[in-house]
Scaffold this active site. Structure first.
Site, PDB file in Angstrom:
ATOM      1  N   LYS A 187       0.834  -1.289  -0.123  1.00  0.00           N
ATOM      2  CA  LYS A 187      -0.039  -0.075   0.070  1.00  0.00           C
ATOM      3  C   LYS A 187       1.022   1.290   0.123  1.00  0.00           C
ATOM      4  O   LYS A 187       1.522   1.627   1.010  1.00  0.00           O
ATOM      5  CB  LYS A 187      -0.941  -0.060   1.177  1.00  0.00           C
ATOM      6  CG  LYS A 187      -2.160   1.059   0.936  1.00  0.00           C
ATOM      7  CD  LYS A 187      -2.647   1.586   2.156  1.00  0.00           C
ATOM      8  CE  LYS A 187      -1.951   2.800   2.921  1.00  0.00           C
ATOM      9  NZ  LYS A 187      -1.917   4.177   1.770  1.00  0.00           N
ATOM     10  N   GLU A 262       9.965   1.099  10.438  1.00  0.00           N
ATOM     11  CA  GLU A 262      10.723   2.396   9.954  1.00  0.00           C
ATOM     12  C   GLU A 262      10.009   3.486  10.337  1.00  0.00           C
ATOM     13  O   GLU A 262       9.325   3.878   9.538  1.00  0.00           O
ATOM     14  CB  GLU A 262      11.164   2.083   8.670  1.00  0.00           C
ATOM     15  CG  GLU A 262      11.594   0.756   8.093  1.00  0.00           C
ATOM     16  CD  GLU A 262      12.726   0.022   8.787  1.00  0.00           C
ATOM     17  OE1 GLU A 262      13.508   0.856   9.208  1.00  0.00           O
ATOM     18  OE2 GLU A 262      12.713  -1.176   8.780  1.00  0.00           O
ATOM     19  N   CYS A 296      13.354  11.255   6.958  1.00  0.00           N
ATOM     20  CA  CYS A 296      13.173  10.826   8.438  1.00  0.00           C
ATOM     21  C   CYS A 296      14.689  11.017   9.351  1.00  0.00           C
ATOM     22  O   CYS A 296      14.574  11.331  10.565  1.00  0.00           O
ATOM     23  CB  CYS A 296      12.852   9.235   8.397  1.00  0.00           C
ATOM     24  SG  CYS A 296      13.951   8.379   7.362  1.00  0.00           S
TER      25      CYS A 296
HETATM   26  P1  NAD Z   1       2.045   8.195   8.077  1.00  0.00           P
HETATM   27  O1  NAD Z   1       2.158   7.334   9.235  1.00  0.00           O
HETATM   28  O2  NAD Z   1       1.041   9.331   8.231  1.00  0.00           O
HETATM   29  O3  NAD Z   1       1.740   7.262   6.950  1.00  0.00           O
HETATM   30  C1  NAD Z   1       2.658   6.221   6.522  1.00  0.00           C
HETATM   31  C2  NAD Z   1       1.736   5.151   5.707  1.00  0.00           C
HETATM   32  O4  NAD Z   1       0.600   4.666   6.470  1.00  0.00           O
HETATM   33  C3  NAD Z   1       0.794   5.848   4.604  1.00  0.00           C
HETATM   34  O5  NAD Z   1       0.888   4.956   3.585  1.00  0.00           O
HETATM   35  C4  NAD Z   1      -0.500   5.684   5.210  1.00  0.00           C
HETATM   36  O6  NAD Z   1      -1.687   6.045   4.220  1.00  0.00           O
HETATM   37  C5  NAD Z   1      -0.522   4.758   5.908  1.00  0.00           C
HETATM   38  N1  NAD Z   1      -1.617   4.933   7.141  1.00  0.00           N
HETATM   39  C6  NAD Z   1      -2.122   5.885   7.851  1.00  0.00           C
HETATM   40  N2  NAD Z   1      -3.111   5.589   8.820  1.00  0.00           N
HETATM   41  C7  NAD Z   1      -2.896   4.154   8.799  1.00  0.00           C
HETATM   42  C8  NAD Z   1      -3.535   3.037   9.613  1.00  0.00           C
HETATM   43  N3  NAD Z   1      -4.476   3.569  10.548  1.00  0.00           N
HETATM   44  N4  NAD Z   1      -3.103   1.843   9.289  1.00  0.00           N
HETATM   45  C9  NAD Z   1      -2.283   1.520   8.548  1.00  0.00           C
HETATM   46  N5  NAD Z   1      -1.723   2.354   7.571  1.00  0.00           N
HETATM   47  C10 NAD Z   1      -1.907   3.797   7.799  1.00  0.00           C
HETATM   48  O7  NAD Z   1       3.664   8.790   7.612  1.00  0.00           O
HETATM   49  P2  NAD Z   1       3.746  10.003   6.668  1.00  0.00           P
HETATM   50  O8  NAD Z   1       3.299  11.343   6.918  1.00  0.00           O
HETATM   51  O9  NAD Z   1       3.548   9.227   5.214  1.00  0.00           O
HETATM   52  O10 NAD Z   1       5.251   9.913   6.520  1.00  0.00           O
HETATM   53  C11 NAD Z   1       5.977  10.564   7.366  1.00  0.00           C
HETATM   54  C12 NAD Z   1       6.795   9.845   8.597  1.00  0.00           C
HETATM   55  O11 NAD Z   1       7.358   8.859   7.905  1.00  0.00           O
HETATM   56  C13 NAD Z   1       7.549  10.641   9.310  1.00  0.00           C
HETATM   57  O12 NAD Z   1       7.415  10.318  10.713  1.00  0.00           O
HETATM   58  C14 NAD Z   1       8.881   9.846   8.730  1.00  0.00           C
HETATM   59  O13 NAD Z   1      10.263  10.074   9.525  1.00  0.00           O
HETATM   60  C15 NAD Z   1       8.709   8.621   8.639  1.00  0.00           C
HETATM   61  N6  NAD Z   1       9.812   7.924   7.692  1.00  0.00           N
HETATM   62  C16 NAD Z   1      10.575   7.104   8.189  1.00  0.00           C
HETATM   63  C17 NAD Z   1      11.418   6.427   7.435  1.00  0.00           C
HETATM   64  C18 NAD Z   1      12.649   5.336   7.859  1.00  0.00           C
HETATM   65  O14 NAD Z   1      13.088   4.827   7.014  1.00  0.00           O
HETATM   66  N7  NAD Z   1      12.731   5.529   9.284  1.00  0.00           N
HETATM   67  C19 NAD Z   1      11.287   6.751   6.130  1.00  0.00           C
HETATM   68  C20 NAD Z   1      10.542   7.613   5.553  1.00  0.00           C
HETATM   69  C21 NAD Z   1       9.723   8.295   6.244  1.00  0.00           C
END
Ligand code: NAD
Length: 493
Positions: A187, A262, A296
């Protein structure tokens, strides 16, 4: 503005784009749709089917069938590697197309998108090659028994990705799972599904069997939540925020499905007094503005030795004030927009809260006006300073904002770094390598970089500690084993 490739225009015009399940392009059962937009203009790029619970069920079932019947898991590793190399070749061949798609969907400068695409192809090759040389049957020396350990793929592995590096993280995630013979259900983030959808076309051409890769664009609720809670998945990998990571882990916990998280970060850079100030300021500005700070592990807390404070701040400010902020496809753009109005409001909101809580602005940031692209979500970079308790020093902003704090001693610097709840990646900058290694080893995080920030290489694991994640991370050779289930076979003799 750069010129759009005909293939990209055709792809964007081919919408509404569909879900990819069992090798077929299908509509969502409940006809759900989402719109993805160009953050540089605010205009809609494409309409895409949005998956619901029923589609998640269909995709997991298709992946289960592929795992049972396609021959993919039982194929000699070398044969699977041939298919994955073919896919990597196709990614390289379509690099310009994919880079434009990614650049438009995320808003990142085209050169950065092209680098992501190239890295993604290399990741597929890295894990394909590694899988060929991985022993699947390991004899165990024990008296009185014939015994060995088998390593077999798990079955259906699910992946949920964020919007900041859609294509790169997709490849970092699914490459080891595919190379070891699993089937995947993916997804992508609702804001940036396009390059993941495009990959399905290439996977078909490469000869990846139907059902081995399934892609479900959709919202977190219902699609992501339904996928995480599906009892048919055997492994879950989630990349995103700690808040959502917790709900995903809880859903997996209920089914006792192993989960890899992650998550976010609040990376620090510790700058000692013996650095080359120009070079370091330049490197940190590049790190802070890469992907408009939506990274991140980026360097968002700069801990600066008090004796170089004035010079460092001056150089960084000058560099940031002259940064070329603009449209992602325009030549010369160094920093594009943030991904969405929500993200823009988040960045601006943090700046306001930080100042309200007592931070001072060394460079105020705020909204950026790009005259030809008034509908875009542009912000200016900002530098703040103040006490370590400030909200902007503690929380992940996910934009081009650094929080600077002076220090006198090494211990003080390390203490400031380790006050964070996060633990993804930090860097230390010094010509004194004894000191640099000492500090690198004391900072609590999955990665410590010396005289550099944002270093990613195949073979070096990238994983979070504390609030930044669990489950082993990505990019390391061990990641391959995360997708192989060990099984002992024993016969008393
Ligand atoms: P997010 O957690 O809002 O969303 C990530 C994904 O989760 C999206 O696909 C979203 O649709 C899905 N999602 C949302 N609600 C959900 C639920 N209830 N159940 C299952 N899936 C759900 O994060 P974002 O805003 O897309 O990304 C930013 C975050 O990602 C930041 O905190 C960033 O640091 C982190 N990030 C971490 C890494 C790493 O490698 N550690 C890499 C990239 C981004």
């Amino acid at each position: 503005m750069g010129i759009l490739l005909a293939e990209v225009s055709d792809f964007l015009a081919s919408g509404p784009m569909k879900l990819f399940i069992g090798g077929q392009w299908v509509d969502a059962v409940r006809r759900g749709r989402l719109e993805t937009c160009d953050p540089g203009t605010g205009k809609v790029l494409a309409e895409v089917a949005a998956a619901g619970q029923e589609d998640v069920n269909r995709a997991v079932e298709a992946a289960q069938q592929a795992f049972k019947k396609s021959g993919w898991p039982a194929m000699p590793a070398n044969d699977r590697a041939v298919v994955l190399h073919r896919l990597a070749d196709l990614i390289d061949k379509h690099r310009d197309i994919l880079a434009q798609i990614e650049s438009l969907d995320v808003g990142k400068p085209i050169a950065q998108a092209a680098a992501d695409v190239a890295f993604a192809a290399q990741t597929l090759r890295y894990y394909a090659d590694l899988s060929v040389n991985t022993r699947r049957r390991e004899p165990i020396a024990v008296s009185g028994h014939e015994a060995y350990t088998l390593r077999v793929p798990y079955g259906v592995c699910a992946f949920i990705f964020p919007w900041n590096f859609p294509f790169l993280l997709l490849s970092w995630g699914i490459s080891p799972a595919l190379a070891t013979g699993n089937a995947v259900v993916v997804k992508p983030a609702e804001d940036t599904p396009l390059s993941t959808v495009y990959l399905c076309r290439l996977a078909q051409q490469a000869g990846v069997p139907d059902g081995v890769i399934n892609v479900l664009p959709g919202y977190g609720e219902p699609a992501g939540a339904a996928l995480a809670a599906h009892p048919g998945i055997r492994r879950m990998s989630f990349t995103g925020s700690p808040e959502v990571g917790r709900t995903v882990a809880a859903a997996c916990g209920a089914n006792l499905v192993p989960v890899k998280l992650e998550l976010g970060g609040k990376g620090a850079a510790v700058l000692f007094d013996d650095i080359d100030i120009d070079q370091t300021a330049s490197a940190l500005v590049s790190a802070l503005t890469l992907n408009t700070g939506q990274v991140c592990c980026t360097a968002t807390r700069w801990l600066v030795h008090e004796s170089i404070w004035d010079q460092l701040v001056e150089r960084a400010k000058t560099r940031l004030e002259h940064l070329n902020i603009g449209y992602s496809l325009s030549p010369g753009t160094e920093m594009g927009p943030v991904v969405s109005p929500k993200q823009k409001n988040r960045v601006l909101g943090y700046l306001q809260r930080g100042v309200a809580e007592g931070a001072s602005a060394l460079l105020p940031g705020g909204e950026a006006e790009i005259p030809e692209f008034r509908g875009g979500f542009y912000v200016k970079p900002a530098l703040l300073t103040g006490p370590p308790e400030n909200v902007c020093a503690r929380e992940e902003i996910f934009g081009p904002v650094a929080y600077l704090m002076p220090f006198k001693t090494e211990d003080e610097a390390v203490d400031l770094v380790n006050r964070s709840f996060y633990g993804l990646a930090n860097s230390v900058w010094s010509k004194n390598l004894d000191r640099a290694h000492r500090v690198a080893e004391t900072m609590v995080a999955g990665s410590s970089w010396i005289n550099a920030h944002n270093v990613f290489k195949h073979g070096i694991p990238y994983a979070g500690a504390n609030l930044s994640g669990l489950g082993g991370g990505v990019l390391g050779p061990e990641t391959l084993y995360d997708y192989l289930r060990p099984q002992s076979v024993v016969r008393p003799v």
